[in-house]
Design a protein around this motif. Structure first.
Motif, PDB file in Angstrom:
ATOM      1  N   GLY A  25       0.798  -1.223   0.000  1.00 49.71           N
ATOM      2  CA  GLY A  25       0.000   0.000   0.000  1.00 49.71           C
ATOM      3  C   GLY A  25       0.820   1.257   0.000  1.00 49.71           C
ATOM      4  N   GLU A 174      -2.548  -0.873   8.182  1.00 48.77           N
ATOM      5  CA  GLU A 174      -3.536  -1.513   7.328  1.00 48.77           C
ATOM      6  C   GLU A 174      -4.350  -2.492   8.159  1.00 48.77           C
ATOM      7  OE1 GLU A 174      -1.169  -5.269   5.349  1.00 48.77           O
ATOM      8  OE2 GLU A 174      -1.135  -3.359   4.244  1.00 48.77           O
ATOM      9  N   GLN A 180      -4.266  -6.629  11.730  1.00 50.61           N
ATOM     10  CA  GLN A 180      -3.727  -5.295  11.518  1.00 50.61           C
ATOM     11  C   GLN A 180      -2.208  -5.357  11.394  1.00 50.61           C
ATOM     12  OE1 GLN A 180      -5.425  -3.215  14.961  1.00 50.61           O
ATOM     13  NE2 GLN A 180      -6.821  -2.162  13.572  1.00 50.61           N
ATOM     14  N   GLN A 199      -8.073   2.688   0.852  1.00 50.49           N
ATOM     15  CA  GLN A 199      -8.163   1.242   0.716  1.00 50.49           C
ATOM     16  C   GLN A 199      -7.379   0.779  -0.498  1.00 50.49           C
ATOM     17  OE1 GLN A 199     -12.307   0.271   0.228  1.00 50.49           O
ATOM     18  NE2 GLN A 199     -12.492   1.335  -1.720  1.00 50.49           N
ATOM     19  N   ASP A 202      -6.628  -6.530  -1.535  1.00 50.29           N
ATOM     20  CA  ASP A 202      -5.849  -7.482  -0.740  1.00 50.29           C
ATOM     21  C   ASP A 202      -5.614  -8.735  -1.574  1.00 50.29           C
ATOM     22  OD1 ASP A 202      -4.661  -9.062   1.142  1.00 50.29           O
ATOM     23  OD2 ASP A 202      -6.405  -9.205   2.461  1.00 50.29           O
ATOM     24  N   VAL A 216      -8.267  -3.843   1.803  1.00 47.87           N
ATOM     25  CA  VAL A 216      -7.480  -3.505   2.986  1.00 47.87           C
ATOM     26  C   VAL A 216      -7.714  -2.034   3.292  1.00 47.87           C
ATOM     27  CG1 VAL A 216      -5.161  -3.370   3.973  1.00 47.87           C
ATOM     28  CG2 VAL A 216      -5.724  -5.212   2.377  1.00 47.87           C
ATOM     29  N   MET A 218      -6.627   1.450   4.859  1.00 51.77           N
ATOM     30  CA  MET A 218      -5.330   2.073   5.088  1.00 51.77           C
ATOM     31  C   MET A 218      -5.478   3.405   5.831  1.00 51.77           C
ATOM     32  SD  MET A 218      -3.550  -0.216   3.400  1.00 51.77           S
ATOM     33  CE  MET A 218      -1.928   0.560   3.464  1.00 51.77           C
TER      34      MET A 218
END
Length: 251
Positions: A25, A174, A180, A199, A202, A216, A218
């Motif tokens: 990310g 995340e 997490q 986001q 994933d 995911v 963020m």
């Protein structure tokens, strides 16, 4: 470096960045600005005529420190950077949305996307500069600003770690179905970090039975600055709706 070599160099950096964004990310782009450009931009912070507003973080429970949103027209270097980075990021953003089963797609050029924002009432520029002193920090947050959100943004460190300041690391968290995770991203002066706004897909949690991949969530922030002064340039690609500062406007 010759033009062809330079183009190949940046193509390789962006290929690595795309892979890092998919995995974590975030991705670091090294030496986007040289030291002289960083110093010139940081010096703009004292010029109120270049900015539309100033936010003191403690007043809004955003953390400690302050930042200013640039006014239009942006300084020429920021304008070029914002357009050039968007052009590279739009294909990644479009791929992510397709993978997550989202219908929104982004035009190839920033001007077309900003026209979409402005038509929806999001007309205020969002590029900003942040200033932290000793004891300052930025709470974990997302920069949304309105209904039209470009899913990636960029922060460029203008100060030299270890010389201008200590502490003040860029932090991302995340949250996925498996738990997490926190990531501390090391930056040098002039380096940029590209990161997910709210986001990303994933790919680890992907299953063959789903038409789209899981998402995911963020968030990002800055850890406590231990000493000195830290300046950062933030480049957000969606503009903001007309509203006072709110919990969605920290960066």
């Amino acid at each position: 470096m010759a033009d062809a070599q330079q183009a190949a160099h940046w193509d390789a950096i962006w290929a690595d960045a795309g892979a890092s964004l998919d995995r974590h990310g975030n991705a670091v782009l090294p030496s986007v600005l040289h030291a002289g450009q960083c110093e010139q931009l940081a010096a703009l912070y004292a010029r109120d005529d270049r900015f539309r507003s100033r936010i003191v973080m403690a007043r809004h429970n955003f953390g400690r420190g302050e930042y200013k949103y640039f006014a239009y027209p942006l300084p020429p270097l920021l304008e070029r950077l914002r357009h050039a980075l968007y052009r590279r990021l739009a294909p990644i953003a479009n791929r992510w949305n397709r993978q997550m089963g989202l219908e929104v797609q982004y035009p190839a050029e920033l001007d077309a996307f900003l026209a979409r924002c402005h038509a929806a009432g999001q007309t205020r520029p969002t590029p900003l500069m942040l200033r932290y002193g000793a004891g300052d920090y930025n709470c974990l947050h997302q920069d949304l600003y309105g209904d039209h959100v470009f899913p990636l943004q960029v922060a460029i460190l203008l100060s030299a770690p270890g010389e201008d300041f200590t502490g003040g690391e860029f932090v991302m968290t995340e949250t996925a179905s498996r738990g997490q995770h926190a990531d501390v991203v090391a930056l040098g002066q002039g380096d940029a970090v590209v990161f997910a706004v709210n986001q990303r897909p994933d790919m680890v949690g992907r299953t063959r039975t789903r038409a789209s991949v899981p998402r995911v969530a963020m968030r990002h922030g800055v850890s406590v600055v231990r000493s000195g002064t830290r300046h950062t340039l933030g480049l957000i690609f969606h503009d903001a709706r007309e509203a006072s500062a709110s919990a969605g406007e920290a960066a």
